[in-house]
Design an enzyme around this catalytic site. Structure first.
Site, mmCIF file in Angstrom:
data_model
loop_
_atom_site.group_PDB
_atom_site.id
_atom_site.type_symbol
_atom_site.label_atom_id
_atom_site.label_comp_id
_atom_site.label_asym_id
_atom_site.label_seq_id
_atom_site.Cartn_x
_atom_site.Cartn_y
_atom_site.Cartn_z
ATOM 1 N N ARG A 22 19.577 -23.696 -54.974
ATOM 2 C CA ARG A 22 19.298 -24.481 -56.182
ATOM 3 C C ARG A 22 18.571 -23.650 -57.235
ATOM 4 O O ARG A 22 18.918 -23.692 -58.418
ATOM 5 C CB ARG A 22 18.482 -25.734 -55.845
ATOM 6 C CG ARG A 22 19.265 -26.744 -55.024
ATOM 7 C CD ARG A 22 18.401 -27.920 -54.598
ATOM 8 N NE ARG A 22 17.296 -27.407 -53.776
ATOM 9 C CZ ARG A 22 16.093 -27.962 -53.709
ATOM 10 N NH1 ARG A 22 15.805 -29.036 -54.403
ATOM 11 N NH2 ARG A 22 15.174 -27.446 -52.935
ATOM 12 N N ASN A 40 19.525 -31.119 -53.395
ATOM 13 C CA ASN A 40 20.005 -31.182 -52.022
ATOM 14 C C ASN A 40 20.471 -32.591 -51.706
ATOM 15 O O ASN A 40 19.863 -33.573 -52.158
ATOM 16 C CB ASN A 40 18.884 -30.813 -51.041
ATOM 17 C CG ASN A 40 18.574 -29.331 -51.044
ATOM 18 O OD1 ASN A 40 19.373 -28.512 -51.460
ATOM 19 N ND2 ASN A 40 17.394 -28.987 -50.567
#
Length: 92
Positions: A22, A40
């Protein structure tokens, strides 16, 4: 959104959590002046919503297959997204 702007939602699967996926995506998105977020999901995948210039969006979608060095991407699904994220790119 102008004609040259595009928004997509991507689901990235494989070894993509706990490998800085990320954060690396956010860095790349900021380099490309893309707005959106990465987060997530409970199934171990990462959702990436991106909005920006069509060429930049395509470039980030291609990069999602690579990710950071520790990632092992097995699939990236891409679908049109009708929302418009806030300014900037966030890691959720």
């Amino acid at each position: 959104m102008t004609e040259q702007q595009k928004s997509v939602r991507c689901i990235v699967s494989g070894r993509v959590q706990d490998v800085f996926y990320r954060a690396s995506t956010a860095d790349r998105a900021r380099e490309l002046s893309i707005r959106g977020w990465a987060r997530n999901l409970a199934d171990g995948s990462v959702e990436v919503v991106i909005c920006g210039d069509e060429k930049a969006v395509s470039a980030l979608c291609a990069w999602l297959w690579e990710g950071p060095p520790s990632a092992r991407v097995t699939s990236v699904s891409v679908e049109q997204w009708s929302g418009a994220p806030a300014d900037g790119f966030r890691v959720l």
